[in-house]
Design a protein around this motif. Structure first.
Motif, short mmCIF file in Angstrom:
data_model
loop_
_atom_site.label_atom_id
_atom_site.label_comp_id
_atom_site.label_asym_id
_atom_site.label_seq_id
_atom_site.Cartn_x
_atom_site.Cartn_y
_atom_site.Cartn_z
N LEU A 74 0.92 -1.05 -0.08
CA LEU A 74 0.12 0.02 0.11
C LEU A 74 0.87 1.31 -0.04
N GLU A 75 0.58 2.14 -0.78
CA GLU A 75 1.31 3.43 -1.01
C GLU A 75 0.27 4.67 -1.00
N SER A 76 0.31 5.71 -0.16
CA SER A 76 -0.36 6.85 -0.06
C SER A 76 0.33 7.88 -0.08
N ALA A 77 -0.19 8.90 -0.65
CA ALA A 77 0.68 10.46 -0.89
C ALA A 77 0.45 10.99 0.78
N GLU A 78 -0.67 10.62 1.66
CA GLU A 78 -0.65 11.19 2.87
C GLU A 78 -1.66 10.47 3.56
N LEU A 79 -1.41 10.32 4.84
CA LEU A 79 -2.21 9.71 5.73
C LEU A 79 -2.58 10.85 6.78
N ARG A 80 -3.79 11.01 6.94
CA ARG A 80 -4.33 12.02 8.25
C ARG A 80 -5.20 11.36 9.10
N SER A 81 -5.12 11.99 10.48
CA SER A 81 -6.26 11.65 11.37
C SER A 81 -6.77 12.65 11.99
N ARG A 82 -7.76 12.76 12.57
CA ARG A 82 -8.63 14.06 13.18
C ARG A 82 -8.30 14.04 14.72
N LEU A 95 -9.58 5.17 17.46
CA LEU A 95 -8.74 6.16 16.43
C LEU A 95 -9.38 7.26 15.71
N GLY A 96 -10.56 7.04 15.70
CA GLY A 96 -11.40 8.25 14.89
C GLY A 96 -11.55 8.06 13.43
N GLU A 97 -11.48 9.33 12.99
CA GLU A 97 -11.53 9.16 11.41
C GLU A 97 -10.17 9.24 10.69
N LEU A 98 -9.87 8.45 9.69
CA LEU A 98 -8.66 8.25 9.03
C LEU A 98 -8.79 8.65 7.52
N TYR A 99 -7.67 9.33 7.06
CA TYR A 99 -7.86 9.40 5.69
C TYR A 99 -6.82 9.01 4.79
N LEU A 100 -6.72 8.67 3.71
CA LEU A 100 -5.79 8.09 2.86
C LEU A 100 -5.80 8.97 1.36
#
Length: 865
Positions: A74-82, A95-100
């Motif tokens: 798996l590759e992603s330009a950015e991993l974010r969490s709130r 963990l709340g909301e995660l975004y790839l």
């Protein structure tokens, strides 16, 4: 503990916790934390810069996950969490909301992608992670998702733009994927399901999952590659609609069922010149399961199409296996896709007929008996309004034993009206026998009713072969007899080989079933004889080794019709004499090191009538040799010293060198080959890399001796590269004969006296080909019919040719530089060599020349013969 001590402990904890957001930014610490997290997830995790605050969420650039025991990445330009660090410490299970951002998921279809096939299907997770799975929660969202499959070094994009959502709650991870086509296309892909952890206290530590996949009007080229034919879908066209449901159980088994419907499926061409078949509707229904790595249960596997039908069901497992398969192939539709390969007449076609096969396997998986029965009958064809029927059936029955994944033949029996085949292996004595017979003339006549056969054979064939154990290992025998054998041109009915007996006999011995093989082969027929001997041939690929010799004697006049048929460019060549071939080679690491190779023509006479005037060649002995045979040849008694020079200016106005040493010519455009080991002969053939190198290469006859080398790489491939270098002394008449036989002699030019020649040719793959010729001519004349118009002595010639395009296929050459120099004459300039088709070649020259007076421009066009 008093209040003072408690306050001190709290203060120490705060001091330890406060730097945590800052530690995430330190690369060694961050990589250590990600490495510790990747272990339980059966892989490695890495990322670029990361940031985390007490109240602001995690943000990591270039996030990557590479599975080790699972075949995915798996590759992603950015991993974010709130959620920030403080909420995570207060509620670590959420963990709340995660975004790839634009993730790319890669699945590996190679067998080496997993170190343990069983575990890759049901990876065990540590106890702490399973406990968290049952109690934790998160929501994951990814946009612009891509999914691709990698197999055998090739990448197949499955989804290029998709939205993915997943949520973990109460031990169940639910996910959904939606993908649709972009502009100009109209299709949809949907997938969804859940992944559950086993209940706490359960004995298993494997994830449980189920899911569905829906396809709607998906282009066939975007489907995953088939394991047995990875390039089939990518080379096909059409639309696919279907569904699939899969279940991953707690015991590690995987079950899948579904249906796939293909509309207007356009198959890849069976051969480069055949048309592609289009199937209106093809359906595939399947229901199968897998337990571990080798246990398969096929409840249903049914393929239905206008071309082929397949029905398979049963169980294949290490214990007791029992499965059956039935298949049918429609010969009329198949023959339309193979018209060029089968060489069918334009007005011929197969109108009815089917190939039907059934296979059954029943027994223990370690030694699985298998049987195959095939039958073709009632073939109907039509040509020019005439019906053709072959009513007699053609049957084949075979039995074999599968042990350790390898087939061991036990029995084959084939029957037809004009041929028969029988083979059998005796397990008790370990002996194997093979017998075959056929009416070659009748077979040629029957197939020739609808096929344009290039060759038709006559006579009868009897084949006997066998292998039996002996005191030293195994003895192998082969005896092939062709009685009243003959060959004819299938189109013109010209007799290529008269009626005669042809025999092939082979005797060999092996120390074991797979051990070193030694033996000899003898072929005897009307054209001549062939004998081959080999010693201790063993291994495959780079492990192959052994030695062999080959010798053959042929009468040129007897094989002349066959050579004319195979080499159409020599259709007007007449020749007499004898040809003797001798070859000695040693196989080491899969490379055939040619110790000695020699082809000798004795009392040869050749005449070519396609040129005007015709050319002729006669010599008591002519030899082409390499290796030890070339080294033993004596040099010529008289040598002409090289004095070829370049005059004037070179290409693009650069000054040209004034002297050219012929012995210094290199293979133009070809990089220097790597240095070979000192004990390795320079003459070598490598079938694995499809390369051939012959050095020294010597051509000797009564009036010439040429030394050089020949090199092929990637033989027969699109990037084939070839190079040739020749240099030596010869008589002018011999050089004229060589050029005239090759169709490269200017009409009206005559050569006499001693001469010296040096030439190179190189076609490095897809790059333009180049050729250079330097020669010293003792005498050259030019005239028309029997009138000599011009004659010069002691001429020096240089020419540089190169193709404007691909060196393997270009028919014309540019001549950017040439020069001719004599005692009282010189000429220089440029030109081109144009292939006008049907053997007509035109040489065009322009430049300046100087004789007794001042230099003058000239233009000249000469047809080559």
């Amino acid at each position: 503990m008093n209040k003072r001590h408690l306050l001190f402990v709290i203060l120490c904890l705060c001091l330890l916790i406060l730097p945590l957001p800052w530690l995430v930014r330190v690369e060694p610490v961050r990589q250590a934390m990600l490495s510790r997290l990747g272990g339980p997830l059966s892989g490695t995790i890495s990322s670029g810069t990361c940031s985390l605050g007490w109240f602001s969420g995690l943000r990591c650039q270039d996030f990557r996950y590479q599975g080790q025991s699972v075949p995915l990445a798996l590759e992603s330009a950015e991993l974010r969490s709130r959620r920030g660090l403080l909420p995570l410490l207060l509620a670590p299970g959420s963990l709340g909301e995660l975004y790839l951002q634009a993730p790319v998921l890669t699945l590996s279809g190679d067998r080496t992608a997993t170190t343990a096939p069983d575990d890759s299907l049901r990876p065990e997770l540590p106890s702490w992670l399973l406990r968290w799975w049952n109690r934790g929660s998160f929501q994951l969202r990814a946009t612009g998702s891509s999914l691709r499959l990698e197999r055998n070094g090739k990448s197949y994009p499955l989804i290029s733009r998709g939205d993915f959502e997943a949520a973990l709650e109460n031990g169940s991870l639910r996910y959904a994927l939606k993908a649709s086509a972009g502009q100009g296309e109209d299709y949809n892909v949907q997938a969804g399901g859940y992944v559950n952890a086993p209940p706490e206290g359960s004995k298993t530590q494997h994830l449980l999952s189920t899911g569905t996949i829906l396809l709607e009007e998906v282009p066939v080229a975007k489907l995953p590659p088939l394991p047995f034919a990875p390039g089939f879908f990518s080379a096909s066209a059409g639309r696919a609609t279907g569904n699939c449901r899969f279940v991953h159980s707690a015991d590690g088994s995987v079950q899948g069922e579904g249906a796939l419907f293909l509309h207007d499926l356009r198959l890849p061409a069976f051969s480069p010149h055949d048309q592609r078949l289009t199937l209106d509707r093809t359906s595939l229904l399947f229901n199968l399961s897998r337990q571990g790595a080798a246990a398969w249960q096929v409840r249903q596997l049914r393929l239905e199409s206008p071309l082929a039908n397949l029905d398979l069901h049963g169980a294949l497992q290490p214990g007791e296996s029992d499965f059956t398969a039935k298949a049918a192939l429609a010969l009329p539709l198949l023959s339309e896709g193979l018209r060029v390969r089968l060489a069918l007449y334009p007005d011929a076609k197969i109108t009815d007929g089917r190939l039907q096969c059934s296979m059954q396997a029943r027994g223990p998986g370690e030694r699985l008996p298998m049987a195959l029965d095939c039958r073709i009958s009632d073939i109907h064809a039509e040509r020019g309004g005439t019906d053709i029927v072959w009513a007699n059936p053609l049957t084949l029955h075979a039995k074999w034993l599968m042990t350790a994944g390898r087939p061991h033949l036990q029995q084959i029996e084939g029957k037809g009206a004009l041929c028969a085949l029988r083979a059998k292996r005796d397990d008790a004595s370990r002996a194997f026998t093979l017998e075959a017979s056929g009416e070659l003339g009748a077979l040629s006549r029957e197939t020739g009713r609808i096929m344009q056969l290039p060759l038709t054979a006559g006579g009868t064939m009897q084949l006997k072969a066998g292998s039996s154990p002996s005191d030293t290992g195994y003895q192998d025998e082969l005896d092939l007899e062709l009685q009243k054998f003959s060959l004819e041109n299938g189109r013109t009915r010209e007799r290529l080989l008269p009626t005669h007996p042809l025999t092939v006999k082979m005797h060999g011995s092996r120390q074991s079933e797979q051990g070193p093989f030694s033996g000899q082969l003898q072929v005897s027929g009307w054209p001549g004889t062939l004998e081959a001997r080999w010693q201790d041939i063993a291994g495959q690929g780079r492990e192959q080794r052994g030695t062999y010799t080959v010798g053959s004697t042929l009468a040129l006049a007897r094989i002349q019709p066959l050579i004319r048929h195979v080499l159409t460019g020599l259709s007007e060549l007449d020749m007499t004499g004898a040809l003797q071939l001798d070859l000695k080679a040693h196989i080491q690491d899969g490379r055939h090191e040619i110790r000695s190779a020699e082809a000798v023509l004795t009392q040869a006479e050749m005449t070519g009538s396609s040129q005007n005037p015709p050319w002729s060649f006669a010599a008591a002995r002519t030899a082409l040799a390499s290796g030890e045979a070339a080294a033993s040849m004596r040099p010529p008694a008289q040598k002409v010293q090289p004095k070829a020079v370049r005059t004037g200016r070179g290409r693009k106005g650069r000054p040209a060198p004034q002297a050219l040493q012929l012995s210094a010519l290199q293979l133009a455009g070809t990089p220097a080959p790597p240095a070979a080991p000192q004990d390795a002969p320079p003459a070598c053939f490598d079938p694995l890399t499809k390369s051939l190198h012959l050095q020294p290469l010597v051509l000797v006859s009564d009036a010439l001796r040429l030394d050089g080398e020949l090199r092929f790489t990637n033989w027969g491939q699109q990037d084939e590269s070839r190079a040739l270098r020749l240099e030596g002394d010869l008589q002018g008449q011999a050089l004229e004969t060589l050029l005239r036989a090759a169709g490269r002699m200017p009409n009206g030019v005559r050569l006499k006296g001693p001469a010296r020649l040096a030439c190179t040719y190189a076609a490095p793959g897809h790059a333009p080909a180049t050729a250079e010729i330097a020669a010293r001519l003792g005498w050259a004349g030019f005239g028309q019919e029997h009138e000599l118009l011009l004659a010069k002595q002691d001429l020096n010639l240089f020419a540089h040719f190169e193709t404007a395009g691909d060196g393997q296929s270009s028919a014309s050459w540019d001549l950017p530089e040439f020069s001719i120099h004599g005692p009282d004459f010189w000429a220089q300039g440029q030109g081109f060599l144009l292939n006008e088709g049907r053997g007509a070649v035109l040489l065009s020259l322009s430049g300046r020349y100087r004789g007794a007076g001042a230099a003058r421009p000239f233009q000249l066009a000469l047809p080559l013969q």
